[in-house]
Design an enzyme around this catalytic site. Structure first.
Site, mmCIF file in Angstrom:
data_model
loop_
_atom_site.group_PDB
_atom_site.id
_atom_site.type_symbol
_atom_site.label_atom_id
_atom_site.label_comp_id
_atom_site.label_asym_id
_atom_site.label_seq_id
_atom_site.Cartn_x
_atom_site.Cartn_y
_atom_site.Cartn_z
ATOM 1 N N SER A 101 0.587 -1.368 -0.019
ATOM 2 C CA SER A 101 0.055 -0.091 0.013
ATOM 3 C C SER A 101 0.555 1.372 0.112
ATOM 4 O O SER A 101 1.703 1.440 -1.011
ATOM 5 C CB SER A 101 -0.769 -0.098 1.255
ATOM 6 N N ASP B 122 -5.552 -4.108 -2.326
ATOM 7 C CA ASP B 122 -4.491 -3.565 -1.593
ATOM 8 C C ASP B 122 -3.666 -4.959 -1.005
ATOM 9 O O ASP B 122 -4.332 -5.866 -0.516
ATOM 10 C CB ASP B 122 -5.009 -2.818 -0.534
#
Length: 314
Positions: free
Chosen positions: A69, A181
């Site tokens: 991320s 993610d």
């Protein structure tokens, strides 16, 4: 890195006393490879800059870096050779519109296509092979539920995938995967730097905590829900970590980029507190290698009469 050289010399002198003429014994072991794993956390990820700064200032080597991320964004920028001061300056002025664009879709509320151009504010590099430090970016395959590691090819699509926060950003279709993610499978990508050959893994975890106030919007509802799941889940990355750094950033909201100075300071403080542990891990690894080599060489001499005559046993 003077302290590390002194540690190697001291260990070698002690272990190999009396064998000055034997280069097979006195040759120092190679320095351990150090990998840094940067976790996710939206704006809280700016704390990673402070951690990296302290490592640089104290001559802690970084041989490879991995990110999940926002950790992937910081890792990619760092791996490109961008000065940390420039990263901090850009962090202060960052807003959601720099990397996100609201959209109407059944798959999410925004697109993160702008993230690729945001990266190019720091570096013209478009491929992993152009970076100065080996990099791994981690995303999650939404179909298989497994981690996907990107270490070659284009940086942009891999970065977008790693930052595709479920419910907020649209999933990214890339290399026959539907990706979201990376924090879903690896809150901190310690396994990624292990796969890259790191002997010592320094993991940076941005603990979100649970804020006291009510969530302000859908994004915060989703974010806090995932935080609860992660706190309750078994986190394998911790067992792969040699040194854990956890900056105190739990009070910072997901979009509070304006708190960049405080976030960098939190990263610096946490990294300084971990320095003794980092140095101990590095020195301990060198000592173990030295001991293992000595044991191997002495064991071999017992089976070689000529070697036994030439090399006195301690």
């Amino acid at each position: 890195m003077g302290w590390l050289k002194k540690a190697v010399t001291g260990i070698r002198s002690f272990a190999y006393a009396g064998h000055d003429g034997d280069t097979s014994l006195t040759q120092p072991p190679a320095r351990p490879n150090v990998g840094v794993a940067l976790g996710g956390g939206f704006a809280r990820g700016i704390a990673h800059i402070g951690v990296l700064r302290v490592l640089e200032e104290n001559h802690i080597p970084v041989d490879c870096v991995a990110g999940t991320s926002v950790g992937a964004l910081v890792a990619a920028t760092y791996a490109s050779g961008t000065p940390l001061s420039e990263m901090e300056e850009q962090g202060s002025s960052t807003r959601f519109r720099d990397f996100g664009r609201w959209t109407v879709s059944r798959m999410g509320m925004a697109s993160n296509e702008r993230l690729e151009e945001y990266l190019h504010k720091f570096t013209p590099a478009r491929y992993f092979e152009e970076l100065k430090v080996p990099l791994s970016i981690v995303a999650t395959d939404l179909i298989s539920g497994e981690s996907v590691y990107f270490t070659e090819g284009e940086i942009g699509p891999a970065l977008r995938a790693s930052c595709a926060y479920p419910g907020l950003f649209l999933p990214v279709e890339y290399r026959n995967h539907i990706l979201v993610d990376g924090f879903l499978t690896e809150t901190v990508p310690a396994s990624a730097v292990r796969k890259m050959g790191a002997d010592i893994v320094i993991s940076v975890h941005l603990e979100p905590g649970l804020l006291d106030g009510k969530p302000r919007n859908t994004i915060e509802v989703i974010s806090r829900s995932f935080s609860i799941i992660q706190m309750a889940a078994t986190q394998r990355w911790r067992s792969m970590t040699d040194v854990l750094i956890e900056p105190d950033v739990h009070h910072v909201l997901w979009d509070e980029f304006v708190k960049t100075p405080q976030l960098v300071a939190a990263g610096e403080a946490a990294a300084r507190a971990a320095l003794p542990q980092i140095r101990a891990a590095l020195e301990g690894h060198i000592e173990r290698r030295t001991r293992d080599r000595r044991r191997s060489l002495l064991s071999g001499s017992r089976h070689n009469p000529e070697e036994r005559k030439r090399r006195p046993l301690l």
